[in-house]
Design a protein around this motif. Sequence first.
Motif, short mmCIF file in Angstrom:
data_model
loop_
_atom_site.label_atom_id
_atom_site.label_comp_id
_atom_site.label_asym_id
_atom_site.label_seq_id
_atom_site.Cartn_x
_atom_site.Cartn_y
_atom_site.Cartn_z
N GLY A 110 25.77 -7.07 -7.09
CA GLY A 110 25.08 -6.33 -8.14
C GLY A 110 24.40 -7.20 -9.17
N VAL A 111 24.02 -8.41 -8.80
CA VAL A 111 23.38 -9.32 -9.75
C VAL A 111 22.09 -8.73 -10.31
CG1 VAL A 111 22.18 -11.54 -9.93
CG2 VAL A 111 24.41 -11.43 -8.82
N LYS A 112 21.29 -8.12 -9.45
CA LYS A 112 19.98 -7.63 -9.89
C LYS A 112 20.09 -6.40 -10.78
CE LYS A 112 17.62 -9.45 -5.81
NZ LYS A 112 16.72 -9.16 -4.68
N GLU A 113 21.17 -5.67 -10.66
CA GLU A 113 21.35 -4.46 -11.47
C GLU A 113 22.13 -4.74 -12.75
OE1 GLU A 113 20.41 -3.69 -7.47
OE2 GLU A 113 22.33 -4.53 -8.16
N ARG A 114 22.96 -5.77 -12.76
CA ARG A 114 23.91 -5.96 -13.87
C ARG A 114 23.69 -7.24 -14.66
NH1 ARG A 114 29.41 -5.72 -10.89
NH2 ARG A 114 30.19 -6.11 -13.01
N THR A 115 22.70 -8.04 -14.29
CA THR A 115 22.40 -9.25 -15.07
C THR A 115 20.91 -9.29 -15.37
OG1 THR A 115 21.84 -10.77 -13.25
CG2 THR A 115 24.19 -10.43 -13.72
N HIS A 116 20.52 -10.22 -16.24
CA HIS A 116 19.12 -10.38 -16.60
C HIS A 116 18.51 -11.58 -15.87
CE1 HIS A 116 19.31 -7.36 -19.74
NE2 HIS A 116 20.42 -7.91 -20.19
N CYS A 117 17.20 -11.53 -15.69
CA CYS A 117 16.48 -12.56 -14.95
C CYS A 117 15.97 -13.64 -15.92
CB CYS A 117 15.30 -11.93 -14.20
SG CYS A 117 14.23 -13.13 -13.36
N LEU A 118 16.32 -14.87 -15.65
CA LEU A 118 15.90 -15.99 -16.49
C LEU A 118 14.38 -16.11 -16.54
CD1 LEU A 118 16.37 -18.66 -18.08
CD2 LEU A 118 16.52 -19.80 -15.85
N PHE A 119 13.74 -15.98 -15.40
CA PHE A 119 12.29 -16.18 -15.34
C PHE A 119 11.55 -15.14 -16.17
CE2 PHE A 119 13.03 -18.07 -10.83
CZ PHE A 119 13.48 -19.24 -11.41
N GLN A 120 12.05 -13.91 -16.17
CA GLN A 120 11.43 -12.89 -17.02
C GLN A 120 11.54 -13.27 -18.49
OE1 GLN A 120 9.67 -10.39 -16.25
NE2 GLN A 120 10.27 -9.46 -14.32
N SER A 121 12.69 -13.80 -18.87
CA SER A 121 12.90 -14.20 -20.26
C SER A 121 11.98 -15.34 -20.66
CB SER A 121 14.37 -14.60 -20.48
OG SER A 121 14.58 -15.06 -21.79
N LEU A 122 11.79 -16.31 -19.76
CA LEU A 122 10.97 -17.48 -20.07
C LEU A 122 9.49 -17.13 -20.24
CD1 LEU A 122 12.55 -20.11 -17.64
CD2 LEU A 122 12.88 -19.92 -20.10
N LEU A 123 9.09 -15.98 -19.73
CA LEU A 123 7.68 -15.59 -19.84
C LEU A 123 7.41 -14.67 -21.03
CD1 LEU A 123 6.73 -15.03 -16.08
CD2 LEU A 123 6.13 -16.94 -17.57
N ARG A 124 8.41 -14.43 -21.86
CA ARG A 124 8.17 -13.69 -23.11
C ARG A 124 7.28 -14.54 -24.02
NH1 ARG A 124 12.22 -12.97 -26.37
NH2 ARG A 124 13.48 -14.63 -25.47
N ALA A 125 6.58 -13.90 -24.92
CA ALA A 125 5.54 -14.57 -25.71
C ALA A 125 6.07 -15.78 -26.47
CB ALA A 125 4.91 -13.56 -26.68
N ASN A 126 7.20 -15.62 -27.18
CA ASN A 126 7.71 -16.74 -27.98
C ASN A 126 8.23 -17.87 -27.10
OD1 ASN A 126 9.80 -15.09 -27.13
ND2 ASN A 126 11.14 -15.67 -28.82
N GLU A 127 8.76 -17.53 -25.91
CA GLU A 127 9.22 -18.56 -24.98
C GLU A 127 8.02 -19.29 -24.36
OE1 GLU A 127 12.22 -19.49 -24.44
OE2 GLU A 127 13.56 -17.86 -25.03
#
Length: 555
Positions: free
Chosen positions: A469-486
Amino acid sequence: MEFSEHIKTANVEDVVLRRPFYQPTKGTLCVTGHHLIFSNRGGDSARPFLLLLRNIDAIEKSVENLLGYSRLFSSTGQSQRPSVSSGTITLKCKDLCVLQLDIPGMEECLNIASSIESLSSLETVSEMYPFFYRPPFLSLQDQWGLSSTEQHYAQMKEIHDGWRVSQVNRDYSVSPSYPPAVIVPHSIDDETLVKAARFRQGGRFPVLCYYHRETGTVIMRSSQPLSGANRKRCREDELLLQAVIDGSELGYIIDTRSSQQAQQARMTGGGFESKSCYRGWKRLHRQLEKGKVLQESLIKLVEACGDQSHSVDRWLSKLENSKWLSHVQTALSTAGLVAECVERDGHSVLVHGSEGTDTSLLVSSLAQLILDPDSRTLAGFLGLLEREWVQAGHPFQQRCAHSAYSHVRLRHEAPVFVLLLDCVWQLARQFPLAMGFSEPLLLRLAKEVYASDYGTFLCNSDQERCVTGVKERTHCLFQSLLRANERQHYSNPLYERTELAIWPSIQPPSLQLWKGLFLQWTDDALHLVEAQKVIQNLVSQCHRPLNEKVENTDG
């Protein structure tokens, strides 16, 4: 078992924390299920120090008496026992940082050490911190990854006539380490793929990972064929590879093992492609080390970098003996060979070693960075890592169980992903304008792969991530790194896109020790970080008026 059952002592007062770049600080140490939390006595404005327990690679402890045994005797003539004792815990982290905790009380010290040892080595994936991490800026309803195989295929319209997306592995029955969908030649049906998979180790039959628009040639990857000592054949596997070079004169198979290793593999059921059976394909051997050899190389390198007492000659000798830069050179050289076959010679390439989950991914990724300008943007590079490492089945949990300090030597450990990041850093250093991302991104990834708040590097395959259940219960690092401030922090302010290939120099003077990683906790590294911040601010200030001018012109 509950986390509390691992914690023998939860809080200790008057602990002294010693860490790089900071003065020793006294405060309160708290042990939680996933973190060490140290709160100093600097008042409300002082921020607590948090250390993810998963980041701890080795624990060394010593207990001693602060006052020693008294020389005075009691009225009975017996020596008095010491009234105060203390202990020191040294924490050697996977990000190569070394911390020290001075803890009053022998029992408290031993309890804290025992708690850390237990909690830092949890093996059940669902107990790890990414399953509990809930940042306010991300939602579990968001798309977990950056792109699927189908989306990636849809963007490459030029390959639609000759290639297709196959769902043959949708239930992971054909290959447990492959994703559900893969890109294969259009003329090869799923039944043929199933039979070809049985002839490849782990079911990893040849799949497309890169299409070169100018030449129409491709890079594919797979595992070794299971020809064995009897030189078995598989018509379906031969048909699959023939479909790749149909109409071409030649294709190259880059085997990341030596010729001797490939021959020895036949004795245990593995092997290589026979020239007589795979007409039109020429096999080349380029040995890349992995496993124990690569792990020992990292250990020796970190040991050399951590010892400040050596003379220059002695230090250089230990650096050379680690052979880490030799591994960097070999990886870049092999990737350059693949890129040269594709772009300069116009021939398709199949890359494989034995399992196809380590050096094959290393070489195919670096070759794409050399050839493909899209892979050199920030989003493109993260997408490349997702396709070629996360989705393609690099066993992160096995390879990154420990770093360089651990006293435990597990059979499957190997810093292949760290080697990739080092090679990418070498490329970025040689071509400072060609990469859309900066060194801090590579350093962040080198840390996250061993201990992370995110689920991206958990498990060993896409199948395991689905089961847990990694995809349903955790967050994706790559998505976070592409946020505007990151993005702003990890983008290269000097980036200028080039459509040309970037051909790295692999001569010894051109390759350097990655100081930002291996010497990041020295005083010199602190000065370099400060200098980089100043440079980045200056570049940003210079670019801002230009960007405003462009925006006004567009308006």
